[in-house]
Motif scaffolding. Structure first.
Motif, PDB file in Angstrom:
ATOM      1  N   ASP A  13      -4.194   3.523  -7.291  1.00 45.20           N
ATOM      2  CA  ASP A  13      -4.924   4.226  -6.223  1.00 45.20           C
ATOM      3  C   ASP A  13      -4.087   5.353  -5.636  1.00 45.20           C
ATOM      4  O   ASP A  13      -4.592   6.429  -5.335  1.00 45.20           O
ATOM      5  CB  ASP A  13      -5.384   3.244  -5.126  1.00 45.20           C
ATOM      6  N   ARG A  17      -5.080   9.259  -5.708  1.00 44.11           N
ATOM      7  CA  ARG A  17      -5.206   9.931  -4.420  1.00 44.11           C
ATOM      8  C   ARG A  17      -4.158  11.037  -4.241  1.00 44.11           C
ATOM      9  O   ARG A  17      -3.967  11.557  -3.144  1.00 44.11           O
ATOM     10  CB  ARG A  17      -5.146   8.896  -3.292  1.00 44.11           C
ATOM     11  N   ASN A  18      -3.479  11.355  -5.337  1.00 41.89           N
ATOM     12  CA  ASN A  18      -2.526  12.476  -5.356  1.00 41.89           C
ATOM     13  C   ASN A  18      -1.351  12.290  -4.393  1.00 41.89           C
ATOM     14  O   ASN A  18      -0.888  13.252  -3.771  1.00 41.89           O
ATOM     15  CB  ASN A  18      -3.236  13.807  -5.061  1.00 41.89           C
ATOM     16  N   LEU A  19      -0.876  11.036  -4.277  1.00 43.46           N
ATOM     17  CA  LEU A  19       0.233  10.764  -3.362  1.00 43.46           C
ATOM     18  C   LEU A  19       1.599  10.776  -4.055  1.00 43.46           C
ATOM     19  O   LEU A  19       2.627  10.554  -3.405  1.00 43.46           O
ATOM     20  CB  LEU A  19      -0.002   9.417  -2.662  1.00 43.46           C
ATOM     21  N   PHE A 107      -1.060   6.307   4.741  1.00 43.37           N
ATOM     22  CA  PHE A 107      -1.968   6.607   3.622  1.00 43.37           C
ATOM     23  C   PHE A 107      -2.874   5.473   3.194  1.00 43.37           C
ATOM     24  O   PHE A 107      -3.655   5.649   2.259  1.00 43.37           O
ATOM     25  CB  PHE A 107      -1.160   7.101   2.416  1.00 43.37           C
ATOM     26  N   ARG A 113      -5.380  -2.285  -1.361  1.00 48.05           N
ATOM     27  CA  ARG A 113      -5.295  -0.889  -1.824  1.00 48.05           C
ATOM     28  C   ARG A 113      -4.159  -0.218  -1.061  1.00 48.05           C
ATOM     29  O   ARG A 113      -4.333   0.842  -0.471  1.00 48.05           O
ATOM     30  CB  ARG A 113      -6.615  -0.128  -1.558  1.00 48.05           C
ATOM     31  N   CYS A 115      -1.420   1.102  -2.137  1.00 50.17           N
ATOM     32  CA  CYS A 115      -0.898   2.323  -2.799  1.00 50.17           C
ATOM     33  C   CYS A 115       0.526   2.292  -3.352  1.00 50.17           C
ATOM     34  O   CYS A 115       0.828   3.065  -4.266  1.00 50.17           O
ATOM     35  CB  CYS A 115      -0.976   3.552  -1.860  1.00 50.17           C
TER      36      CYS A 115
END
Ligand code: DAT
Ligand code: MG
Length: 150
Positions: A13, A17-19, A107, A113, A115
């Motif tokens: 995730d 989510r471009n983290l 985040f 979830r 991350c």
């Protein structure tokens, strides 16, 4: 100083989510040295090893399924207290309990979830690095070391 190493994962995730860049930026700005980095789509067997200590939990199957839902970014960070400080930077397991400014607080909302993963002890870091980086990690002198450590 006494460098340690910690294994961190950006979970599927977090990747979607471009983290990824955010995490790498936070750890490098802190002063930790990146000695291992790759994107990998882990097998069920691999993830069952990674989370072996949680195999009796009711959420184990859904945890493994979630972790298999896409590629993860695996990292090894080196620096003084890498494990302990890495966990502080992640925040508590449940994002609702994570201190403001931590990755999970900033985040994530749901425990399922959240991350990010970080080794919770020096021993688990060793086992996780062996699991995720069987080829070994990299050794180099960081040019900023003299600015980061007294
Ligand atoms: P952490 O990831 O903070 O080291 P952990 O090792 O206890 O936490 O658990 C691994 C992951 O499993 C965690 O990041 C999210 C999930 N998880 C933990 N406890 C859970 C619960 N009570 N319900 C659902 N998922 C849970
Ligand atoms: Mg854990």
């Amino acid at each position: 100083h006494h460098s340690g190493v910690a294994c961190h994962l950006i979970k599927p995730d977090g990747v979607l989510r471009n983290l990824t860049a955010e995490v790498i930026n936070r750890f490098t700005r802190k002063g930790f040295k990146l000695v291992g980095l790759k994107m990998v789509t882990p097998s069920k067997e691999h993830l069952e090893k990674h989370y072996a200590d949680l195999s009796s939990k009711g959420f184990f199957a859904s945890l493994i399924e979630y972790m298999q839902s896409g590629p993860v970014v695996a990292m090894v960070w080196e620096g003084d207290n890498a494990v302990k400080t890495g966990r502080v930077m992640l925040g508590a397991t449940h994002p609702k309990d994570s201190a403001p400014g931590t990755l999970r607080a900033d985040f994530a909302i749901d425990i399922g979830r959240n991350c990010f993963h970080g080794s919770d002890s020096v021993e688990s870091a060793k086992a996780e690095i062996a699991l995720w980086f069987p080829e070994g990690v990299n050794s180099y002198k960081h040019p900023l070391e003299g600015l980061i450590y007294e």
